[in-house]
Design an enzyme around this catalytic site. Structure first.
Site, PDB file in Angstrom:
ATOM      1  N   GLN A  44      12.974 -14.456   5.498  1.00 17.71           N
ATOM      2  CA  GLN A  44      11.724 -15.174   5.271  1.00 17.71           C
ATOM      3  C   GLN A  44      11.392 -15.077   3.782  1.00 17.71           C
ATOM      4  O   GLN A  44      11.112 -14.001   3.278  1.00 17.71           O
ATOM      5  CB  GLN A  44      10.581 -14.544   6.093  1.00 17.71           C
TER       6      GLN A  44
ATOM      7  N   ARG B 238       0.809  -1.223   0.000  1.00 17.88           N
ATOM      8  CA  ARG B 238       0.000   0.000   0.000  1.00 17.88           C
ATOM      9  C   ARG B 238       0.845   1.278   0.000  1.00 17.88           C
ATOM     10  O   ARG B 238       0.327   2.366  -0.205  1.00 17.88           O
ATOM     11  CB  ARG B 238      -0.954  -0.019   1.212  1.00 17.88           C
TER      12      ARG B 238
ATOM     13  N   ASN C 168      39.958  27.941  -2.834  1.00 17.94           N
ATOM     14  CA  ASN C 168      40.528  26.774  -2.143  1.00 17.94           C
ATOM     15  C   ASN C 168      40.735  25.593  -3.065  1.00 17.94           C
ATOM     16  O   ASN C 168      41.360  24.617  -2.677  1.00 17.94           O
ATOM     17  CB  ASN C 168      39.623  26.366  -0.973  1.00 17.94           C
TER      18      ASN C 168
HETATM   19  C1  UD1 Z   1      -1.240  -7.287  11.465  1.00 17.32           C
HETATM   20  C2  UD1 Z   1      -2.089  -8.235  12.316  1.00 17.32           C
HETATM   21  C3  UD1 Z   1      -3.330  -7.505  12.774  1.00 17.32           C
HETATM   22  C4  UD1 Z   1      -2.927  -6.257  13.538  1.00 17.32           C
HETATM   23  C5  UD1 Z   1      -1.983  -5.369  12.710  1.00 17.32           C
HETATM   24  C6  UD1 Z   1      -1.423  -4.277  13.585  1.00 17.32           C
HETATM   25  C7  UD1 Z   1      -1.696 -10.455  11.372  1.00 17.32           C
HETATM   26  C8  UD1 Z   1      -2.255 -11.542  10.529  1.00 17.32           C
HETATM   27  N1  UD1 Z   1      -2.471  -9.376  11.511  1.00 17.32           N
HETATM   28  O1  UD1 Z   1      -1.992  -6.953  10.327  1.00 17.32           O
HETATM   29  O2  UD1 Z   1      -4.124  -8.348  13.623  1.00 17.32           O
HETATM   30  O3  UD1 Z   1      -4.096  -5.506  13.894  1.00 17.32           O
HETATM   31  O4  UD1 Z   1      -0.862  -6.153  12.243  1.00 17.32           O
HETATM   32  O5  UD1 Z   1      -0.637  -3.366  12.859  1.00 17.32           O
HETATM   33  O6  UD1 Z   1      -0.634 -10.600  11.937  1.00 17.32           O
HETATM   34  N2  UD1 Z   1       5.360  -9.474   7.869  1.00 17.32           N
HETATM   35  C9  UD1 Z   1       6.410 -10.334   7.643  1.00 17.32           C
HETATM   36  N3  UD1 Z   1       6.196 -11.465   6.921  1.00 17.32           N
HETATM   37  C10 UD1 Z   1       4.968 -11.797   6.425  1.00 17.32           C
HETATM   38  C11 UD1 Z   1       3.890 -10.904   6.650  1.00 17.32           C
HETATM   39  C12 UD1 Z   1       4.121  -9.763   7.383  1.00 17.32           C
HETATM   40  O7  UD1 Z   1       7.536 -10.088   8.084  1.00 17.32           O
HETATM   41  O8  UD1 Z   1       4.873 -12.843   5.794  1.00 17.32           O
HETATM   42  C13 UD1 Z   1       5.619  -8.256   8.642  1.00 17.32           C
HETATM   43  C14 UD1 Z   1       5.353  -6.986   7.864  1.00 17.32           C
HETATM   44  O9  UD1 Z   1       6.526  -6.563   7.206  1.00 17.32           O
HETATM   45  C15 UD1 Z   1       4.934  -6.015   8.970  1.00 17.32           C
HETATM   46  C16 UD1 Z   1       4.287  -6.937   9.997  1.00 17.32           C
HETATM   47  O10 UD1 Z   1       4.731  -8.235   9.730  1.00 17.32           O
HETATM   48  O11 UD1 Z   1       6.063  -5.406   9.564  1.00 17.32           O
HETATM   49  C17 UD1 Z   1       2.764  -6.880   9.943  1.00 17.32           C
HETATM   50  O12 UD1 Z   1       2.342  -7.291   8.644  1.00 17.32           O
HETATM   51  P1  UD1 Z   1       1.186  -6.520   7.873  1.00 17.32           P
HETATM   52  O13 UD1 Z   1       1.004  -7.182   6.569  1.00 17.32           O
HETATM   53  O14 UD1 Z   1       1.384  -5.077   7.900  1.00 17.32           O
HETATM   54  O15 UD1 Z   1      -0.041  -6.938   8.810  1.00 17.32           O
HETATM   55  P2  UD1 Z   1      -1.392  -6.185   9.014  1.00 17.32           P
HETATM   56  O16 UD1 Z   1      -2.297  -6.476   7.886  1.00 17.32           O
HETATM   57  O17 UD1 Z   1      -1.131  -4.763   9.330  1.00 17.32           O
HETATM   58 CA    CA Z   2       0.670  -3.378   9.254  1.00 17.34          CA
END
Ligand code: UD1
Ligand code: CA
Length: 461
Positions: free
Chosen positions: A75, A16, A388
């Protein structure tokens, strides 16, 4: 040694953001958002910090290279937050104590929230403790589903029923876990959900069903735990962090005339009774003494100001030192290790680069002083230029104490002007000037009487 291990998730793509740059490297209030998370994490004095990288992992790793104590795991592919945590198993499976899990995209997190999380987790003897908050706009967050007051499970926005979507208590994505048995429990998480991802929040219902304790810590100020997923959120979280910093400084005795237009990085220090006018930026490790005044439109980066120094309007000061009681500007540029002594004056349209301007010395107008060492009580006339650079090398100009440099002088480095020497206006200095001498290089002036009248006549003939 502490028994807290920190894991920071930063492998996601950040779709996003619509950016070629990894999300966690976008700057919030002057530094990459993951740096804020690291700063909060370090305050726990953890036994280890592991960063999970994936999407553009090399860039993230490179940006954090200065932090010697970090572990990185990759990962690939990114199958969800539970899958991300599993990648740390080889590093952490033999450790005991607790694991605090953070997201690289939640930069406003305060150290006190984390300390509270660690404390409540320990006291409750919980398997999992989740940080939650009540927000007006829960859209996009996982919702906290409670049962008899206790957290029962977390449901993601995309999997939630309309009734669940109406819940305003959200999952901050920040947790403490008991390390014993953690990875086995995470492995039991499935991906039968709307996004076909392995959701870490599913651990809550897994632990509850196994009869283990799951706690929550609810933070009052949701601004603390806002995640950044878009540029609009980047701007609003930045604004929140700046407001917090401005409020701290004002509480400590700094006058900020208009906090809404004042940009002060988190690591900046400002002494009491300093006045900051609207539209000032104080960036990257800048340290301002007390009783200073910084006027509108000035930007200071990585610089130090002594007490009672004044920066007039529209100056740029980077990686430089300004002594106590000195005055800079308006419209001055100090850069690359300029060092202005106490009570010295740098006036309008003066640029200093890698130059020492001694105590009480003045360069009041229109000058370039580069690679120069200028003593105390020197007067630099308007339009003085240190030449300079000969196209190959940078050379040093030395001007000793009490010297007077007349206006429109060029000093062709390397060259030295001795103590108390006097350089006449419009001189080109190619050779050293001995102490106490007068140097002049312009030719003798010649006046041709009646020349203007004669030219008029010539032109009309
Ligand atoms: C996540 C939570 C949600 C919470 C929100 C808070 C999950 C499924 N959902 O959603 O409940 O309200 O955070 O901000 O966890 N990431 C990885 N590897 C992956 C996926 C994500 O490292 O495979 C990392 C992303 O880089 C990020 C974090 O995990 O730093 C959160 O991932 P993101 O996709 O932003 O989760 P949200 O949809 O925000
Ligand atoms: Ca997030």
């Amino acid at each position: 040694m502490s028994d807290v291990h920190v894991v920071i998730l930063a492998a996601g793509k950040g779709t996003r953001m619509k950016s070629a740059r990894p999300k966690v490297l976008h700057e919030v209030a002057g530094r990459p958002m993951i740096e804020h998370v690291l700063a909060a994490a370090s305050r726990l004095s953890p036994a280890s910090i592991t960063v999970v990288v994936g999407h553009q992992g090399e860039a993230v790793r490179g940006a954090l290279a200065a932090h010697g104590h970090l572990e990185f795991v990759v990962q690939e592919p990114q199958l969800g937050t539970a899958h991300a945590l599993l990648t740390t198993e080889p590093l952490l499976r033999d450790q005991s104590g607790s694991l605090v899990l953070l997201s690289g995209d939640v930069p406003a997190l305060s150290a006190s929230t984390l300390q509270q999380l660690a404390k409540i987790h320990r006291h409750a003897g919980a398997a999992t403790t989740v940080v939650t908050s009540h927000v007006a706009e829960p859209h996009g967050y996982g919702r906290i589903v409670r049962d008899g007051g206790k957290i029962a499970r977390i449901v993601e926005e995309k999997d939630a029923s309309p009734a669940e979507r109406a819940i305003t208590e959200i999952n901050a994505g920040i947790y403490a876990f008991e390390l014993a048995g953690l990875f086995d429990a995470v492995r039991s998480i499935g991906a039968a959900n709307a996004q076909r991802e392995y959701y870490l929040p599913d651990l809550v219902s897994i632990h509850r069903q196994a009869g283990r304790v799951v706690e929550t810590v609810t933070v009052d100020d949701a601004a603390d735990i806002l995640g950044i997923n878009s540029r609009a959120e980047l701007a609003s979280v930045s604004r929140g962090l700046r407001q917090r910093k401005n409020a701290e400084l004002m509480a400590a005795g700094v006058t900020i005339e208009d906090p809404a237009t004042t940009f002060i990085d988190q690591d900046v220090e400002v002494g009491a009774d300093t006045i900051i006018k609207p539209g000032v930026s104080l960036e990257r490790g800048t340290r301002i003494g007390s009783d200073c005044v910084i006027h509108s439109g000035s930007r200071l980066v990585g610089s130090t100001l002594g007490d009672k120094a004044v920066i007039l309007n529209h100056c740029v000061v980077s990686d430089s030192i300004v002594g106590a009681g000195a005055s800079i500007g308006p419209f001055a540029h100090l850069r690359g290790d300029a060092h202005v002594g106490p009570r010295a004056k740098v006036g309008n349209f003066v640029e200093l680069k890698k130059t020492v301007l001694g105590q009480g010395s003045k360069a009041s107008h229109l000058s370039y002083l580069g690679d120069a060492v200028i003593g105390a009580d020197v007067n630099i006339g308007a339009g003085t230029i240190t030449c300079n650079y000969d196209g190959v090398r940078k050379q040093v100009t030395t001007i000793a104490d009490g010297a007077f440099i007349g206006s429109h002088t060029q000093l062709i480095a390397p060259v030295t002007v001795g103590e108390g020497a006097y350089v006449g206006t419009g001189t080109t200095i190619r050779e050293n000037v001995p102490p106490g001498a007068l140097a002049v290089s312009a030719g003798k002036q010649r006046n041709i009487e009646g020349w203007v009248e004669q030219r008029k006549k010539r032109n009309t003939e």
